[in-house]
Scaffold this active site. Structure first.
Site, PDB file in Angstrom:
ATOM      1  N   SER A 130       0.850  -1.196   0.000  1.00 16.67           N
ATOM      2  CA  SER A 130       0.000   0.000   0.000  1.00 16.67           C
ATOM      3  C   SER A 130       0.880   1.239   0.000  1.00 16.67           C
ATOM      4  O   SER A 130       2.059   1.168   0.387  1.00 16.67           O
ATOM      5  CB  SER A 130      -0.874  -0.009   1.260  1.00 16.67           C
ATOM      6  N   TYR A 143      -2.620  -0.399  10.689  1.00 16.83           N
ATOM      7  CA  TYR A 143      -2.642  -0.897   9.307  1.00 16.83           C
ATOM      8  C   TYR A 143      -1.395  -0.413   8.563  1.00 16.83           C
ATOM      9  O   TYR A 143      -0.696  -1.203   7.914  1.00 16.83           O
ATOM     10  CB  TYR A 143      -3.911  -0.409   8.605  1.00 16.83           C
ATOM     11  N   LYS A 147       1.798  -2.522   6.951  1.00 10.74           N
ATOM     12  CA  LYS A 147       2.194  -2.485   5.537  1.00 10.74           C
ATOM     13  C   LYS A 147       3.656  -2.041   5.399  1.00 10.74           C
ATOM     14  O   LYS A 147       4.334  -2.458   4.455  1.00 10.74           O
ATOM     15  CB  LYS A 147       1.260  -1.569   4.744  1.00 10.74           C
TER      16      LYS A 147
HETATM   17  N1  LIG Z   1      -8.890  -1.257  -0.919  1.00 13.64           N
HETATM   18  C1  LIG Z   1      -7.867  -0.431  -0.805  1.00 13.64           C
HETATM   19  O1  LIG Z   1      -8.014   0.810  -0.836  1.00 13.64           O
HETATM   20  C2  LIG Z   1      -6.463  -0.974  -0.676  1.00 13.64           C
HETATM   21  C3  LIG Z   1      -5.396  -0.087  -0.862  1.00 13.64           C
HETATM   22  C4  LIG Z   1      -4.088  -0.555  -0.720  1.00 13.64           C
HETATM   23  C5  LIG Z   1      -3.878  -1.890  -0.412  1.00 13.64           C
HETATM   24  N2  LIG Z   1      -4.941  -2.723  -0.222  1.00 13.64           N
HETATM   25  C6  LIG Z   1      -4.651  -4.118   0.120  1.00 13.64           C
HETATM   26  O2  LIG Z   1      -5.237  -4.959  -0.858  1.00 13.64           O
HETATM   27  C7  LIG Z   1      -5.501  -6.247  -0.286  1.00 13.64           C
HETATM   28  C8  LIG Z   1      -6.936  -6.660  -0.609  1.00 13.64           C
HETATM   29  O3  LIG Z   1      -7.795  -5.678  -0.040  1.00 13.64           O
HETATM   30  P1  LIG Z   1      -9.284  -5.408  -0.560  1.00 13.64           P
HETATM   31  O4  LIG Z   1      -9.408  -3.952  -0.722  1.00 13.64           O
HETATM   32  O5  LIG Z   1      -9.619  -6.325  -1.680  1.00 13.64           O
HETATM   33  O6  LIG Z   1     -10.071  -5.802   0.785  1.00 13.64           O
HETATM   34  P2  LIG Z   1     -11.443  -6.567   1.014  1.00 13.64           P
HETATM   35  O7  LIG Z   1     -12.400  -6.271  -0.095  1.00 13.64           O
HETATM   36  O8  LIG Z   1     -11.804  -6.230   2.417  1.00 13.64           O
HETATM   37  O9  LIG Z   1     -11.011  -8.109   0.886  1.00 13.64           O
HETATM   38  C9  LIG Z   1     -10.100  -8.672   1.789  1.00 13.64           C
HETATM   39  C10 LIG Z   1      -9.888 -10.108   1.419  1.00 13.64           C
HETATM   40  O10 LIG Z   1      -8.905 -10.657   2.333  1.00 13.64           O
HETATM   41  C11 LIG Z   1      -9.469 -11.836   2.868  1.00 13.64           C
HETATM   42  N3  LIG Z   1      -8.918 -12.171   4.181  1.00 13.64           N
HETATM   43  C12 LIG Z   1      -8.860 -11.417   5.295  1.00 13.64           C
HETATM   44  N4  LIG Z   1      -8.296 -12.129   6.310  1.00 13.64           N
HETATM   45  C13 LIG Z   1      -8.006 -13.342   5.796  1.00 13.64           C
HETATM   46  C14 LIG Z   1      -7.430 -14.518   6.333  1.00 13.64           C
HETATM   47  N5  LIG Z   1      -7.039 -14.610   7.625  1.00 13.64           N
HETATM   48  N6  LIG Z   1      -7.255 -15.591   5.512  1.00 13.64           N
HETATM   49  C15 LIG Z   1      -7.628 -15.526   4.219  1.00 13.64           C
HETATM   50  N7  LIG Z   1      -8.216 -14.466   3.663  1.00 13.64           N
HETATM   51  C16 LIG Z   1      -8.403 -13.387   4.453  1.00 13.64           C
HETATM   52  C17 LIG Z   1     -10.959 -11.566   2.941  1.00 13.64           C
HETATM   53  O11 LIG Z   1     -11.668 -12.757   3.128  1.00 13.64           O
HETATM   54  P3  LIG Z   1     -13.124 -12.799   3.851  1.00 13.64           P
HETATM   55  O12 LIG Z   1     -14.142 -12.516   2.769  1.00 13.64           O
HETATM   56  O13 LIG Z   1     -13.205 -14.163   4.428  1.00 13.64           O
HETATM   57  O14 LIG Z   1     -13.118 -11.720   4.914  1.00 13.64           O
HETATM   58  C18 LIG Z   1     -11.150 -10.944   1.572  1.00 13.64           C
HETATM   59  O15 LIG Z   1     -11.185 -11.925   0.575  1.00 13.64           O
HETATM   60  C19 LIG Z   1      -5.222  -6.101   1.221  1.00 13.64           C
HETATM   61  O16 LIG Z   1      -3.941  -6.610   1.499  1.00 13.64           O
HETATM   62  C20 LIG Z   1      -5.267  -4.592   1.428  1.00 13.64           C
HETATM   63  O17 LIG Z   1      -4.511  -4.180   2.543  1.00 13.64           O
HETATM   64  C21 LIG Z   1      -6.226  -2.308  -0.359  1.00 13.64           C
END
Ligand SMILES: NC(=O)c1ccc[n+]([C@@H]2O[C@H](COP(=O)([O-])OP(=O)(O)OC[C@H]3O[C@@H](n4cnc5c(N)ncnc54)[C@H](OP(=O)(O)O)[C@@H]3O)[C@@H](O)[C@H]2O)c1
Length: 234
Positions: A130, A143, A147
């Site tokens: 991130s 968070y 990261k």
């Molecule tokens: N969205 C943003 O703005 C953003 C920006 C920068 C980086 N990121 C990074 O991108 C990645 C994906 O984020 P996202 O935005 O797609 O978030 P999201 O929509 O909240 O999805 C998170 C995913 O991670 C899974 N997860 C959480 N804990 C887990 C565990 N213990 N074992 C296996 N799966 C698990 C969730 O599964 P469940 O459905 O079971 O909860 C879900 O599939 C993350 O690493 C996040 O930090 C996101």
């Protein structure tokens, strides 16, 4: 590495950025895509191999490594966040919980799959980081710290895995339109755009992808007279 004919594993592939990765990998001709999820029933995407994988459970990770021994690309995408500062009453508990998923699980997955990547010719590891790896405004304190730690882990792994010719790519971006940012009134990229840039970078052999303009500006600002991680004059 090239995606065509690759065998990929994506953690947290049931929704958000992980689901976008699974879809784009299929579109680019991956031979197999293991879609990891805490609950495999949540995997509805056609064409993938659902895989029970709670990255916080060592037994799940070991079983996944046993089953998915043909993997050539691991995408550590699963992550959690929670708003709050370090001075909040529950900040130590929150930080431990977030580090468990965003740091220790990435370490666990990387260790479990490093020998598999080696046996399959090197392959690649893509860690979803991130812009928060570099700036911590205090609103998402734990968070951001997780990261930063995962960024450092990624840099160390790149050096350690160079010996076995595994490409290690760190993906940095600001806000993306997923459940994680629901309710935040900020400009957001689409998961599809971020994933396209990440996989373009992977296929070009890059070590790092800065997937949006804000992230590029922040990274550039790290060496400014007043670096981007310090409070900026308003
Ligand atoms: N969205 C943003 O703005 C953003 C920006 C920068 C980086 N990121 C990074 O991108 C990645 C994906 O984020 P996202 O935005 O797609 O978030 P999201 O929509 O909240 O999805 C998170 C995913 O991670 C899974 N997860 C959480 N804990 C887990 C565990 N213990 N074992 C296996 N799966 C698990 C969730 O599964 P469940 O459905 O079971 O909860 C879900 O599939 C993350 O690493 C996040 O930090 C996101």
């Amino acid at each position: 590495m090239q995606i065509e004919n690759a065998v990929a594993l994506v953690t947290g592939a049931n929704r958000g950025i992980g689901l976008a990765f699974a879809r784009e990998l299929l579109a680019r001709g991956a031979r197999k895509v293991y879609a990891g999820a805490r609950d495999p029933v949540a995997i509805t995407q056609a064409g993938v191999e659902p895989l029970r994988l709670d990255v916080n459970k060592p037994d799940d990770v070991a079983a996944a490594a046993e089953l998915a021994s043909d993997v050539t690309l691991v995408i550590n995408n699963a992550g959690i966040g929670q708003p709050g500062g370090f001075l909040a009453a529950d900040s130590e508990d929150v930080a431990r919980r977030i580090f468990e998923t965003n740091f220790f699980a990435v370490l666990r997955m990387s260790k479990a799959f490093a020998p598999i990547l080696k046996a399959n010719g090197g392959g690649a590891l893509l860690n979803v980081l991130s812009v928060a790896s570099w700036v911590n405004g205090g609103e998402l304190a734990a968070y951001s710290a997780s990261k930063s730690a995962a960024w450092s882990l990624t840099n160390a792994l790149r050096n350690e895995l160079a010996l076995q010719k595994t490409q290690v790519l760190g993906l940095h971006m600001a806000y993306v339109d997923t459940d994680l940012t629901r309710g935040l009134e900020v400009p957001k990229s689409s998961p599809e755009e971020i994933v396209r840039r990440a996989l373009d970078g992977l296929e070009s052999g890059l070590d790092e992808v800065l997937a949006d303009e804000l992230t590029q500006q922040v990274k550039q600002g790290m060496t400014a007279a007043r670096p981007s991680y310090l409070p900026q004059a308003s």
